[in-house]
Enzyme design. Structure first.
Site, short mmCIF file in Angstrom:
data_model
loop_
_atom_site.label_atom_id
_atom_site.label_comp_id
_atom_site.label_asym_id
_atom_site.label_seq_id
_atom_site.Cartn_x
_atom_site.Cartn_y
_atom_site.Cartn_z
N CYS A 41 -2.84 -4.92 -23.06
CA CYS A 41 -2.91 -4.13 -21.82
C CYS A 41 -1.79 -4.47 -20.86
O CYS A 41 -1.75 -3.94 -19.75
CB CYS A 41 -4.27 -4.34 -21.14
SG CYS A 41 -4.57 -6.02 -20.60
N ASP A 78 1.68 -11.90 -17.62
CA ASP A 78 1.50 -13.32 -17.33
C ASP A 78 1.84 -14.18 -18.54
O ASP A 78 2.44 -15.25 -18.39
CB ASP A 78 0.06 -13.60 -16.87
CG ASP A 78 -0.09 -13.49 -15.36
OD1 ASP A 78 0.85 -13.83 -14.64
OD2 ASP A 78 -1.16 -13.04 -14.91
N GLU A 126 -3.72 -14.65 -21.49
CA GLU A 126 -2.55 -14.62 -20.62
C GLU A 126 -1.92 -15.99 -20.46
O GLU A 126 -0.87 -16.12 -19.83
CB GLU A 126 -2.97 -14.12 -19.23
CG GLU A 126 -3.63 -12.75 -19.22
CD GLU A 126 -4.19 -12.41 -17.86
OE1 GLU A 126 -3.46 -11.77 -17.09
OE2 GLU A 126 -5.35 -12.78 -17.58
N HIS A 142 0.83 -1.20 0.00
CA HIS A 142 0.00 0.00 0.00
C HIS A 142 0.87 1.25 0.00
O HIS A 142 0.48 2.28 -0.55
CB HIS A 142 -0.92 -0.01 1.21
CG HIS A 142 -2.10 -0.94 1.05
ND1 HIS A 142 -2.76 -1.52 2.09
CD2 HIS A 142 -2.73 -1.39 -0.07
CE1 HIS A 142 -3.75 -2.27 1.64
NE2 HIS A 142 -3.74 -2.21 0.33
#
Length: 591
Positions: A508, A461, A437, A193
């Site tokens: 993407c 991936d 992927e 985070h």
């Protein structure tokens, strides 16, 4: 001069004096108490928990006003953890059973939580342990009266660089970009985070440096390179001059790139290209629009789950999706369903540690095993689409087989019918796509293309699965590259299958945002690229300089290459030809 290498988590370069923060951690001497003091210690515990909760709420409010609701939700989860009755119950039980002071009881309970997360052995869960240690620090400060020395928010006024063992998410959220030019930490990873908040603040940041604070204490100045993941201690004059020159060039280039935002995204010979944004949070939509994005090509939805202490409800999700759809004002929004797995686990959910999470129960295969969670998300998407009337697409991640995609699409149809039967407006006509992927999906893409409305290639991936090289494992980093000919050939296979079926195909993955790959992707027939917001201008510049026939010739040559090194050399030479006036490329020898 000493050069340290870590993990780049927030782009940009910062140069300045250094403040090395003292190592974190409570300074506790174990203190036993008599039985007669147990009640008083429990009262101390209650007061400290309440004070820590109020302090955390104030930090959440500050983050909400400065960073936006999604980032504040990270700190809101801290508030809920502090207020969790089980924390008070366990700490109170230790006070009574072990006859120890409240601070030791709190330390033991939360240290146990954090250690269990760290032992699970995945980067994501280790990053969540940092959240536990953040609330541990807050409560112990209330009990011991020992604030951090110095705390980042109390750093000297002069703009500087922070070097620390670690920064907790609340500390990162409290940083003032006007006073803190950048930061670097010994620990941390891409999924923490703290890293997410650093990117939101647009402060250059590097994490995961290893044990470096001792040698950094005496340094006078440093450079934090958030693009390359480097920290340079006491840079020599030549290095300083080079970085300062690059900073001027970067500022000039960004000013020039900003002028491209309102220009059409098309090649020099008029080929239209759709340049889209990848986002984690609704607040990032503004950055995409400012940089001229044609829409959102990848809306990741995992952080609605990871930033909370339980699964988000249907209405909560629907409101967040609707906010993004409205902000795009008719531009397309592609929402990816949950991409959770053993390396991205929800708080409050029992964890099953898998020997190889990348090959285990993750993404779509997990959603199909947990239909209640999956159906709740699909209901939220369909409701948001109906409420806004926007251009919304649904995308399933990590599709492996035709049967898997068919099952997911059938669930979507069932959910739409269910909503309509309940009298709730829902869209039943949304385009449905598959992320490519997995090599199996790429190999079967000609058949899959007959059943989907669009493809989106997730090269991160796909690359690791094709090359059997874990993208998070530094020991095989030399093998992991999307420039490998095998990766390029499978991308070409998918693009051809999409072209034959007349459906859209988007890239993407990370190479969509790397200017080095832009011409290659165009040459392979891919005219939809989706990137993080900060990468949009650079990619647009390459698109506008490219010519279609040259891009196709480049792709044909790349498909004949036998190694990644050959491909990279080819791409670097092509980029220099396309952008001959770029000083950053002029000295690149292709190495």
């Amino acid at each position: 001069m000493k050069i340290l290498r870590g993990i780049a988590v927030s782009p940009g370069v910062a140069i300045g004096p250094v403040l090395v923060l003292a190592p974190r951690g409570p300074r506790l001497t174990r203190r036993a108490i008599p039985a007669s003091a147990v009640a008083a210690e429990r009262r101390r515990l209650d007061r400290a928990l309440e004070s820590a909760r109020i302090e955390a709420e104030a930090a959440e409010g500050d983050a909400r006003s400065r960073l936006g609701p999604q980032y504040a939700d990270i700190l809101a989860a801290h508030v809920r953890m502090i207020a969790d009755p089980s924390l008070r119950r366990e700490a109170a039980a230790r006070i009574e059973r072990d006859r120890i002071a409240a601070e030791h009881a709190v330390f033991d309970v939360l240290d146990g939580y954090a250690r269990r997360l760290e032992r699970l052995g995945t980067a994501h869960l280790a990053a969540r342990a940092a959240d536990v240690r953040d609330i541990q620090r807050r409560i112990l400060e209330q009990l011991t009266g020992q604030p951090p020395s110095p705390a980042p928010a109390n750093a000297p006024v002069e703009p500087l660089l922070l070097l620390a063992e670690d920064l907790t998410p609340s500390e990162a959220a409290a940083l003032d970009p006007g006073r803190v030019l950048g930061f670097a930490t010994e620990s941390g990873g891409r999924t923490s985070h703290t890293a997410i908040i650093a990117a939101a603040l647009e402060i250059p940041a590097v994490v995961g440096l290893g044990r470096v604070l001792d040698e950094a204490r005496d340094c006078r100045s440093a450079i934090i390179d958030g693009d390359e993941g480097l920290v340079v201690l006491d840079p020599d004059e030549a290095t300083l001059s080079r970085y300062r020159r690059q900073a001027v060039e970067r500022a000039t280039r960004f000013a020039e790139l900003a002028s491209l935002a309102d220009l059409p995204t098309e090649t020099a010979d008029g080929q239209r290209v759709h340049l889209l944004g990848n986002i984690e949070f609704p607040a990032e939509v503004d950055a995409c629009r400012e940089r001229g994005a044609d829409g959102i090509g990848l809306f990741r939805t995992e952080f609605f789950y990871l930033g909370t202490d339980g699964p988000p409800g249907e209405l909560q999700q629907a409101e967040a999706y609707a906010a993004v759809i409205r902000a795009l004002e008719g531009r397309p929004v592609t929402i990816r369903t949950l991409d959770l797995g053993s390396d991205k686990a929800e708080p409050g959910r029992a964890q099953h540690v898998e020997p190889n999470p990348a090959l285990g129960l993750r993404s779509l295969r997990r959603s199909l095993r947990e239909p209640n969670t999956f159906r709740t998300q699909l209901r939220a998407i369909l409701r948001a689409a109906a409420e806004t009337g926007g251009d919304v697409r649904v995308m399933f991640p990590l599709v492996t087989t035709l049967d898997e995609f068919r099952q997911a699409k059938a669930t979507l149809r069932d959910v739409a019918a269910e909503l309509q039967a309940e009298g709730i407006p829902a869209r039943a006509d949304l385009p449905v796509g598959a992320m490519i992927e997995v090599p199996a999906a790429a190999i079967m893409s000609d058949l899959l293309a007959k059943e989907v409305d669009f493809f989106s290639i997730g090269t991160n991936d796909l690359t690791q699965y094709i090359l059997a090289a874990d993208r998070t494992n530094e020991t095989v980093a030399d093998l992991y590259t999307s420039a490998d000919p095998a990766v390029i050939r499978l991308i070409d296979m998918v693009a051809r299958a999409a072209g034959d079926a007349g459906i859209e195909v988007t890239v993407c993955g990370s190479i969509a945002g790397e200017p080095l790959y832009t011409m290659l992707l165009l040459g392979l027939g891919i005219h939809r690229l989706s990137t993080p917001p900060h990468q949009l201008p650079e990619v647009k510049r390459v698109i506008r300089a490219a010519r279609s026939e040259e891009a196709r010739a480049l792709a044909r040559e790349a498909l004949r290459c036998g190694s990644a090194a050959e491909v990279l050399d080819l791409l670097q030479r092509a980029l220099r030809r396309a952008l001959p006036d770029d000083p950053a490329l002029a000295g690149d020898d292709g190495a």
